[in-house]
Design a protein around this motif. Sequence first.
Motif, mmCIF file in Angstrom:
data_model
loop_
_atom_site.group_PDB
_atom_site.id
_atom_site.type_symbol
_atom_site.label_atom_id
_atom_site.label_comp_id
_atom_site.label_asym_id
_atom_site.label_seq_id
_atom_site.Cartn_x
_atom_site.Cartn_y
_atom_site.Cartn_z
ATOM 1 N N PHE A 198 0.836 -1.204 0.000
ATOM 2 C CA PHE A 198 0.000 0.000 0.000
ATOM 3 C C PHE A 198 0.865 1.246 0.000
ATOM 4 C CE2 PHE A 198 -1.730 3.577 2.276
ATOM 5 C CZ PHE A 198 -2.925 3.787 1.615
ATOM 6 N N TRP A 199 1.833 1.300 0.909
ATOM 7 C CA TRP A 199 2.692 2.484 1.020
ATOM 8 C C TRP A 199 3.509 2.675 -0.245
ATOM 9 C CZ3 TRP A 199 0.882 5.481 4.466
ATOM 10 C CH2 TRP A 199 0.335 4.986 5.635
ATOM 11 N N ASN A 200 3.986 1.582 -0.825
ATOM 12 C CA ASN A 200 4.754 1.687 -2.066
ATOM 13 C C ASN A 200 3.893 2.215 -3.213
ATOM 14 O OD1 ASN A 200 7.118 0.794 -0.884
ATOM 15 N ND2 ASN A 200 6.803 -1.333 -1.483
ATOM 16 N N GLN A 201 2.631 1.785 -3.284
ATOM 17 C CA GLN A 201 1.733 2.263 -4.346
ATOM 18 C C GLN A 201 1.440 3.747 -4.172
ATOM 19 O OE1 GLN A 201 0.560 0.642 -7.201
ATOM 20 N NE2 GLN A 201 0.095 2.767 -7.662
ATOM 21 N N ALA A 202 1.167 4.157 -2.947
ATOM 22 C CA ALA A 202 0.912 5.585 -2.691
ATOM 23 C C ALA A 202 2.142 6.417 -3.052
ATOM 24 C CB ALA A 202 0.533 5.802 -1.225
ATOM 25 N N LEU A 203 3.295 5.909 -2.716
ATOM 26 C CA LEU A 203 4.545 6.596 -3.031
ATOM 27 C C LEU A 203 4.800 6.612 -4.541
ATOM 28 C CD1 LEU A 203 6.890 8.044 -1.706
ATOM 29 C CD2 LEU A 203 8.019 5.845 -1.424
ATOM 30 N N ASP A 204 4.513 5.508 -5.218
ATOM 31 C CA ASP A 204 4.673 5.458 -6.677
ATOM 32 C C ASP A 204 3.799 6.508 -7.366
ATOM 33 O OD1 ASP A 204 6.541 3.427 -6.587
ATOM 34 O OD2 ASP A 204 5.124 1.842 -7.124
ATOM 35 N N ASP A 205 2.550 6.657 -6.900
ATOM 36 C CA ASP A 205 1.652 7.667 -7.468
ATOM 37 C C ASP A 205 2.260 9.065 -7.303
ATOM 38 O OD1 ASP A 205 -0.165 5.674 -8.068
ATOM 39 O OD2 ASP A 205 -1.519 6.159 -6.409
ATOM 40 N N LEU A 206 2.811 9.316 -6.142
ATOM 41 C CA LEU A 206 3.416 10.608 -5.836
ATOM 42 C C LEU A 206 4.647 10.864 -6.712
ATOM 43 C CD1 LEU A 206 3.484 13.113 -4.017
ATOM 44 C CD2 LEU A 206 4.607 11.729 -2.284
ATOM 45 N N ILE A 207 5.531 9.894 -6.793
ATOM 46 C CA ILE A 207 6.768 10.048 -7.573
ATOM 47 C C ILE A 207 6.464 10.138 -9.068
ATOM 48 C CG2 ILE A 207 8.918 8.898 -8.225
ATOM 49 C CD1 ILE A 207 9.047 7.897 -5.282
ATOM 50 N N THR A 208 5.485 9.385 -9.541
ATOM 51 C CA THR A 208 5.101 9.467 -10.944
ATOM 52 C C THR A 208 4.625 10.877 -11.285
ATOM 53 O OG1 THR A 208 4.548 7.122 -11.059
ATOM 54 C CG2 THR A 208 3.528 8.551 -12.716
ATOM 55 N N GLY A 209 3.856 11.472 -10.392
ATOM 56 C CA GLY A 209 3.415 12.846 -10.604
ATOM 57 C C GLY A 209 4.587 13.804 -10.718
ATOM 58 N N CYS A 210 5.581 13.627 -9.874
ATOM 59 C CA CYS A 210 6.776 14.485 -9.928
ATOM 60 C C CYS A 210 7.519 14.286 -11.244
ATOM 61 C CB CYS A 210 7.708 14.173 -8.761
ATOM 62 S SG CYS A 210 7.071 14.673 -7.161
ATOM 63 N N ARG A 211 7.685 13.043 -11.626
ATOM 64 C CA ARG A 211 8.434 12.727 -12.846
ATOM 65 C C ARG A 211 7.729 13.266 -14.084
ATOM 66 N NH1 ARG A 211 8.391 7.144 -12.877
ATOM 67 N NH2 ARG A 211 6.543 7.265 -14.161
ATOM 68 N N ASP A 212 6.392 13.216 -14.087
ATOM 69 C CA ASP A 212 5.619 13.637 -15.251
ATOM 70 C C ASP A 212 5.274 15.122 -15.238
ATOM 71 O OD1 ASP A 212 5.723 10.989 -15.990
ATOM 72 O OD2 ASP A 212 3.661 10.539 -15.380
ATOM 73 N N GLY A 213 5.805 15.858 -14.268
ATOM 74 C CA GLY A 213 5.517 17.286 -14.188
ATOM 75 C C GLY A 213 4.150 17.606 -13.613
ATOM 76 N N GLN A 214 3.507 16.621 -13.029
ATOM 77 C CA GLN A 214 2.171 16.783 -12.433
ATOM 78 C C GLN A 214 2.274 16.640 -10.917
ATOM 79 O OE1 GLN A 214 -0.435 17.614 -14.459
ATOM 80 N NE2 GLN A 214 1.091 17.599 -16.076
ATOM 81 N N VAL A 215 3.106 17.476 -10.319
ATOM 82 C CA VAL A 215 3.413 17.367 -8.893
ATOM 83 C C VAL A 215 2.148 17.452 -8.041
ATOM 84 C CG1 VAL A 215 4.669 18.427 -6.978
ATOM 85 C CG2 VAL A 215 5.732 18.280 -9.237
ATOM 86 N N VAL A 216 1.319 18.442 -8.309
ATOM 87 C CA VAL A 216 0.115 18.632 -7.488
ATOM 88 C C VAL A 216 -0.840 17.457 -7.642
ATOM 89 C CG1 VAL A 216 -1.871 20.131 -7.070
ATOM 90 C CG2 VAL A 216 0.384 21.124 -7.442
#
Length: 143
Positions: free
Chosen positions: A90-108
């Motif tokens: 669960f924590w890894n998935q939540a973190l993956d969603d967050l990091i993917t947003g940063c990587r794709d320029g969709q931080v918010v």
Amino acid sequence: MSRGLLNKQELERVSLTIREVESFTSGEIRVYVARHCKGNPLAEAAKKFKLLKMNATELHNAVLIYVAPRDRKAAIYGDSGIAKMADEGFWNQALDDLITGCRDGQVVDGICKAIAKVGELIKKKYPALENDKNELGDEVVEE
């Protein structure tokens, strides 16, 4: 123009998401946006968690979402009442969603997805109380 990493509208969107999620739980969620993270993001999140006195909530049910968008690093740090509520997946998935947003320029978007995901988890064990009080601010903390 904001002096931080997020502009005023982005800060307001994140704060609104926190308020909405917290309306269903007695848990507390905060977001910390760092300019840079040179070390381990989880260790940095733990330091900020204590610095922000998030370990002082009555039910020990606070979660810090820590993100350093420029370095594409992030961590989610939960207090003792939260940390073991879900498996590591669960924590890894939540973190993956967050990091993917940063990587794709969709931080918010990444931050808001992480807030919602964490909120779904904590409302199960910590539903909103009749006399619930907001123990921690909902504003984003920026370096």
